[in-house]
Enzyme design. Structure first.
Site, mmCIF file in Angstrom:
data_model
loop_
_atom_site.group_PDB
_atom_site.id
_atom_site.type_symbol
_atom_site.label_atom_id
_atom_site.label_comp_id
_atom_site.label_asym_id
_atom_site.label_seq_id
_atom_site.Cartn_x
_atom_site.Cartn_y
_atom_site.Cartn_z
ATOM 1 N N CYS A 156 0.811 -1.231 0.000
ATOM 2 C CA CYS A 156 0.000 0.000 0.000
ATOM 3 C C CYS A 156 0.839 1.272 0.000
ATOM 4 C CB CYS A 156 -0.970 0.003 1.177
ATOM 5 S SG CYS A 156 -2.146 -1.344 1.122
ATOM 6 N N HIS A 188 -3.286 7.605 1.940
ATOM 7 C CA HIS A 188 -3.656 6.256 1.502
ATOM 8 C C HIS A 188 -5.039 5.960 2.065
ATOM 9 C CE1 HIS A 188 -3.874 2.090 0.751
ATOM 10 N NE2 HIS A 188 -3.623 1.701 1.983
ATOM 11 N N ASN A 216 -9.969 0.247 -0.342
ATOM 12 C CA ASN A 216 -8.507 0.303 -0.284
ATOM 13 C C ASN A 216 -7.955 -0.315 -1.566
ATOM 14 O OD1 ASN A 216 -5.794 -0.064 0.178
ATOM 15 N ND2 ASN A 216 -6.029 -0.890 2.246
HETATM 16 O O1 UT7 Z 1 -3.689 -0.702 3.496
HETATM 17 C C1 UT7 Z 1 -2.860 -1.367 4.394
HETATM 18 C C2 UT7 Z 1 -3.263 -1.165 5.714
HETATM 19 N N1 UT7 Z 1 -4.483 -1.803 6.064
HETATM 20 C C3 UT7 Z 1 -5.194 -1.201 6.964
HETATM 21 O O2 UT7 Z 1 -4.844 -0.102 7.321
HETATM 22 C C4 UT7 Z 1 -6.367 -1.890 7.602
HETATM 23 C C5 UT7 Z 1 -6.304 -1.660 9.069
HETATM 24 N N2 UT7 Z 1 -7.338 -2.246 9.838
HETATM 25 C C6 UT7 Z 1 -8.654 -1.886 9.778
HETATM 26 O O3 UT7 Z 1 -9.013 -1.070 8.962
HETATM 27 C C7 UT7 Z 1 -9.606 -2.444 10.803
HETATM 28 O O4 UT7 Z 1 -8.872 -3.106 11.791
HETATM 29 C C8 UT7 Z 1 -10.647 -3.406 10.225
HETATM 30 C C9 UT7 Z 1 -11.637 -2.631 9.381
HETATM 31 C C10 UT7 Z 1 -9.956 -4.465 9.384
HETATM 32 C C11 UT7 Z 1 -11.419 -4.082 11.348
HETATM 33 O O5 UT7 Z 1 -12.016 -3.126 12.201
HETATM 34 P P1 UT7 Z 1 -11.884 -3.279 13.776
HETATM 35 O O6 UT7 Z 1 -12.660 -2.199 14.373
HETATM 36 O O7 UT7 Z 1 -10.413 -3.347 14.064
HETATM 37 O O8 UT7 Z 1 -12.641 -4.643 14.049
HETATM 38 P P2 UT7 Z 1 -12.059 -5.981 14.673
HETATM 39 O O9 UT7 Z 1 -11.058 -6.609 13.753
HETATM 40 O O10 UT7 Z 1 -11.639 -5.704 16.059
HETATM 41 O O11 UT7 Z 1 -13.370 -6.864 14.679
HETATM 42 C C12 UT7 Z 1 -14.474 -6.552 15.492
HETATM 43 C C13 UT7 Z 1 -15.565 -7.581 15.266
HETATM 44 C C14 UT7 Z 1 -15.093 -9.020 15.349
HETATM 45 O O12 UT7 Z 1 -16.086 -9.759 15.976
HETATM 46 P P3 UT7 Z 1 -15.935 -10.180 17.511
HETATM 47 O O13 UT7 Z 1 -14.666 -10.999 17.564
HETATM 48 O O14 UT7 Z 1 -15.832 -8.899 18.270
HETATM 49 O O15 UT7 Z 1 -17.169 -10.965 17.753
HETATM 50 C C15 UT7 Z 1 -15.020 -9.438 13.914
HETATM 51 O O16 UT7 Z 1 -15.217 -10.830 13.721
HETATM 52 O O17 UT7 Z 1 -16.108 -7.418 13.955
HETATM 53 C C16 UT7 Z 1 -16.150 -8.685 13.300
HETATM 54 N N3 UT7 Z 1 -15.968 -8.458 11.860
HETATM 55 C C17 UT7 Z 1 -17.025 -8.221 11.049
HETATM 56 N N4 UT7 Z 1 -18.345 -8.151 11.279
HETATM 57 C C18 UT7 Z 1 -19.142 -7.881 10.223
HETATM 58 C C19 UT7 Z 1 -14.846 -8.407 11.147
HETATM 59 N N5 UT7 Z 1 -15.109 -8.162 9.854
HETATM 60 C C20 UT7 Z 1 -16.459 -8.050 9.772
HETATM 61 C C21 UT7 Z 1 -17.343 -7.788 8.715
HETATM 62 N N6 UT7 Z 1 -18.657 -7.710 8.986
HETATM 63 N N7 UT7 Z 1 -16.919 -7.567 7.468
#
Ligand code: UT7
Length: 323
Positions: free
Chosen positions: A114, A250, A280
């Site tokens: 990225c 980005h 992204n």
């Molecule tokens: O470009 C390179 C760099 N990449 C990035 O910068 C991405 C960086 N990370 C992010 O943008 C975020 O961490 C995410 C968008 C990937 C995830 O958001 P988050 O607020 O960090 O959520 P999380 O990973 O802590 O997940 C929270 C909950 C989980 O459920 P439990 O374990 O709390 O029950 C996940 O299983 O959300 C669940 N979850 C979803 N639910 C519905 C994860 N993906 C999804 C989804 N739909 N698509």
């Protein structure tokens, strides 16, 4: 003689097909509400069957050349940032070079995921500053849809396909009227290798593999390192944050953009955000956002623009440009 790398043209290209959050909710256990709240993404473009990274790159490069008022005959360097090349080898840039009709200088791919566009721009800037090339095409192009695990809801909702390009031209320092790339900052910390990777590759598995990410950890590192990159890039140029007209980040997640803005007290109205419509697009996201804001008239000649990114590696960086 010293040279300044002046951005004389920008261009971008998106594949036609749009995939909405509701479309994704048909495939995995997710919802428009979750995706919008956690990422700000509403939709993303996805390449058609048979549509390659090079096809997107060629279209974006042609637009940038037209915008610059230059032709293939002027180009003597192509640096293409991509983590999703057409083939393992040769470089996708070789195919782009031939399709554009460029017949001089070097063309090579650069891989910083990225952050790729920032690394590619910095590399091309160094070639131009040393007089080793005069007119460079710097392209970020990706088809991440090919390496997504479409059953992993935590990653497949985040990414899209696309390409963006700029034309850089070496102008003698005194003749550049302050325009051009003013300062750049690049960093890699390989200790973050396993936070964001693809579980395949020619040497390790002999397969292409799928994207894997510890999203939470990457999120935290992104806010911290992007903030550091912005501050360092401005410090190297002796420029205060308040002097910057436009931030073109980005486009990984709206919450990362907001987190950096809060940390550095940036004016949100000066941040270009295209994440809602593009998702992204990895190395393509910065030039896609830059082109969007140039074409809609927000970014004007003479504006001071800061671009930044963080990606797999981990890699991160920023560049300060007088347009
Ligand atoms: O470009 C390179 C760099 N990449 C990035 O910068 C991405 C960086 N990370 C992010 O943008 C975020 O961490 C995410 C968008 C990937 C995830 O958001 P988050 O607020 O960090 O959520 P999380 O990973 O802590 O997940 C929270 C909950 C989980 O459920 P439990 O374990 O709390 O029950 C996940 O299983 O959300 C669940 N979850 C979803 N639910 C519905 C994860 N993906 C999804 C989804 N739909 N698509």
């Amino acid at each position: 003689m010293t040279f300044r790398s002046v951005v004389i043209g920008v261009g971008s290209h998106l594949p036609e097909a749009v995939v909405t959050n509701d479309d994704l909710a048909q495939r995995v256990d997710t919802s428009d509400e979750w995706i919008v709240a956690r990422t700000g993404i509403h939709e993303r473009h996805v390449a058609a069957v048979g549509e390659k990274t090079s096809d997107l790159a060629i279209a974006a490069a042609r637009r940038a050349l037209t915008h610059a008022g230059r032709t293939a005959a002027d180009v003597d360097l192509i640096v293409l940032a991509t983590a999703t090349p057409d083939l393992t080898f040769p470089a996708t840039s070789a195919r782009v070079q031939a399709a554009l009709g460029v017949t001089k200088g070097a063309a090579f791919d650069l891989h910083a995921v990225c952050s790729g566009f920032i690394f590619a721009l910095t590399t091309a800037d160094n070639f131009l500053a040393r007089g080793q090339a005069k007119t460079a095409l710097v392209i970020g192009a990706e088809t991440f849809s090919r390496i997504l695990d479409w059953e992993d809801r935590s990653t497949c909702v985040l990414f899209g396909d696309g390409a963006g390009a700029v034309v850089l031209e070496a102008h003698e320092d005194g003749a550049a009227s302050g325009r051009g790339i003013i300062s750049t900052f690049l960093r890699t910390d390989g200790r973050g290798h396993d936070l964001l990777y693809v579980d395949g590759g020619p040497s390790q598995t002999g397969t292409v593999g799928k994207l894997r990410m510890q999203g939470n950890a990457v999120f935290r590192q992104a806010v911290e390192h992007i903030s550091e990159a912005i501050v360092e890039t401005c410090a190297r140029a002796g420029v205060a944050l308040a002097e910057i007209d436009w931030f073109v980040p980005h486009q990984a997640n709206q919450r990362i953009l907001d987190g950096v803005a809060r940390r550095l007290n940036l004016d949100k109205d000066r941040i270009v955000s295209t994440v809602a419509l593009h998702g992204n697009t990895s190395a393509a996201s910065v030039p896609l956002a830059l082109d969007t804001a140039v074409r809609d008239g927000r970014i004007k000649p003479g504006d001071l623009v800061l671009i930044e990114a963080l990606g797999g590696g981990l890699t991160w960086g920023a560049a300060l440009i007088r347009m």
